[in-house]
Motif scaffolding. Sequence first.
Motif, PDB file in Angstrom:
ATOM      1  N   LEU A 147       0.813  -1.214   0.000  1.00  0.00           N
ATOM      2  CA  LEU A 147       0.000   0.000   0.000  1.00  0.00           C
ATOM      3  C   LEU A 147       0.851   1.269   0.000  1.00  0.00           C
ATOM      4  O   LEU A 147       0.678   2.155  -0.853  1.00  0.00           O
ATOM      5  N   THR A 151       2.115   3.300  -3.488  1.00  0.00           N
ATOM      6  CA  THR A 151       1.531   4.644  -3.481  1.00  0.00           C
ATOM      7  C   THR A 151       2.605   5.713  -3.581  1.00  0.00           C
ATOM      8  O   THR A 151       2.489   6.667  -4.374  1.00  0.00           O
ATOM      9  N   TYR A 154       4.253   5.618  -7.157  1.00  0.00           N
ATOM     10  CA  TYR A 154       3.434   6.037  -8.294  1.00  0.00           C
ATOM     11  C   TYR A 154       3.038   7.516  -8.220  1.00  0.00           C
ATOM     12  O   TYR A 154       3.112   8.230  -9.210  1.00  0.00           O
ATOM     13  N   THR A 226       8.301   0.717  -8.380  1.00  0.00           N
ATOM     14  CA  THR A 226       7.196   1.478  -8.961  1.00  0.00           C
ATOM     15  C   THR A 226       7.697   2.753  -9.632  1.00  0.00           C
ATOM     16  O   THR A 226       7.168   3.158 -10.685  1.00  0.00           O
ATOM     17  N   TRP A 246      -5.938   4.501  -9.560  1.00  0.00           N
ATOM     18  CA  TRP A 246      -6.163   3.225  -8.884  1.00  0.00           C
ATOM     19  C   TRP A 246      -6.235   2.074  -9.886  1.00  0.00           C
ATOM     20  O   TRP A 246      -5.713   0.999  -9.628  1.00  0.00           O
ATOM     21  N   ARG A 247      -6.846   2.303 -11.030  1.00  0.00           N
ATOM     22  CA  ARG A 247      -6.930   1.253 -12.044  1.00  0.00           C
ATOM     23  C   ARG A 247      -5.542   0.933 -12.611  1.00  0.00           C
ATOM     24  O   ARG A 247      -5.204  -0.232 -12.839  1.00  0.00           O
ATOM     25  N   ILE A 249      -2.676   1.319 -11.052  1.00  0.00           N
ATOM     26  CA  ILE A 249      -1.927   0.591 -10.028  1.00  0.00           C
ATOM     27  C   ILE A 249      -2.389  -0.862  -9.958  1.00  0.00           C
ATOM     28  O   ILE A 249      -1.562  -1.782  -9.891  1.00  0.00           O
ATOM     29  N   ARG A 250      -3.707  -1.072  -9.994  1.00  0.00           N
ATOM     30  CA  ARG A 250      -4.243  -2.426  -9.842  1.00  0.00           C
ATOM     31  C   ARG A 250      -3.990  -3.298 -11.064  1.00  0.00           C
ATOM     32  O   ARG A 250      -3.651  -4.479 -10.925  1.00  0.00           O
ATOM     33  N   ARG A 251      -4.115  -2.732 -12.264  1.00  0.00           N
ATOM     34  CA  ARG A 251      -4.029  -3.535 -13.474  1.00  0.00           C
ATOM     35  C   ARG A 251      -2.640  -3.553 -14.096  1.00  0.00           C
ATOM     36  O   ARG A 251      -2.291  -4.517 -14.803  1.00  0.00           O
ATOM     37  N   GLU A 252      -1.835  -2.521 -13.851  1.00  0.00           N
ATOM     38  CA  GLU A 252      -0.542  -2.414 -14.530  1.00  0.00           C
ATOM     39  C   GLU A 252       0.656  -2.531 -13.579  1.00  0.00           C
ATOM     40  O   GLU A 252       1.640  -3.213 -13.896  1.00  0.00           O
ATOM     41  N   LEU A 254       0.721  -3.506  -9.998  1.00  0.00           N
ATOM     42  CA  LEU A 254       0.772  -4.655  -9.086  1.00  0.00           C
ATOM     43  C   LEU A 254       1.207  -5.954  -9.752  1.00  0.00           C
ATOM     44  O   LEU A 254       2.014  -6.697  -9.170  1.00  0.00           O
TER      45      LEU A 254
END
Length: 344
Positions: A147, A151, A154, A226, A246-247, A249-252, A254
């Motif tokens: 987290l 964060t 990015y 990151t 957020w998208r 971070i979650r899709r690319e 992580l």
Amino acid sequence: MTSPIDVEDGGTSVVVDGAIQLATTPEAKELQGRSPGQLMWIRFKRDRTGVISACVVIFFFLIAAAAPLIAKLYGKNPYTVYADEQPELFDSAGVPVQPNGGISSEFWFGLEPGNGYDVFTKLLYGIRTSLMISLAVTVATVLTGILLGVTAGYLGGKTDYFISRVIDFLLAFPAQLFFIASMPVVVSLFVSPTDETPVYVRVVALIMVQWFLGWMSLGRILRGTTLALREREFIEAARVSGAPPWRIIRREILPNVVTPILVQGTYMLPNFVTAEAGLSFLGVGIVEPTPDWGQMFSKASTELVMQNDITYMFFPGISMIIFIVAFNLLGDSVRDAFDPKTAR
């Protein structure tokens, strides 16, 4: 990568562990067209040390999970005080009268001097307690590291500066001294000093104090990873397409930091096992009658045991050595499987 590469003679080749091989070789055919996860699994299966270490680690977690069932089949539990139940098994000093700590067909690992607990079931439940606490700490620290590290990396700017300074500040703390000093303080937040401390309060306190100073190394690694990823073309393309942070971070982000997360996780858990055992050894962690790995070491260091039953230390000692070594070797194998360039 395992996509075919054209060569001058008209054939194709693939990259196998960093080296280009013709696609006609068995190794190249096996790896051609595989996903990164499949490649990692293939490389890991070839590492005999890693496979054996994984089996040992799985065995420890299985016996920890099945400790109540094993104890039921064995016919004993770690809470029975055999010094009171069967006093004929002990001499006047509370030492088992039979040689080697009372090891027999009835008591496989012997009896504990003093109270007379069954060593086998106490070790099973002690492993269970230590692994459950350490696993909870590892999960909490990994989630916190993901987290805050991702964060900071990015978003950058003031957010990155603030999180980085927090990491630097917490890294300055002497971890072991902080654990020892803070455990009584954290426990006192839940229970009055005049009252007996429940087991769950000690467990929560152990998780909290280790988590507080346990996430920074992973957070710093993920921040750096990151920072490098956010400048890549596919991240820029996601931004241009209008994807929210957020998208992205979650899709690319992580999916591309799974490697350091898994590698660091396999190194962190055995460290937390030894830290938890150390706190219980010093008397600020889990205390009797709740079984714990470190508590068994504490008992073994007493004068009664040292002078009369040195075999009591053998089983908890050798089991912890095997577990820690196996988990560290597993961490090395996982790292080499993800990045073959690091393999020795």
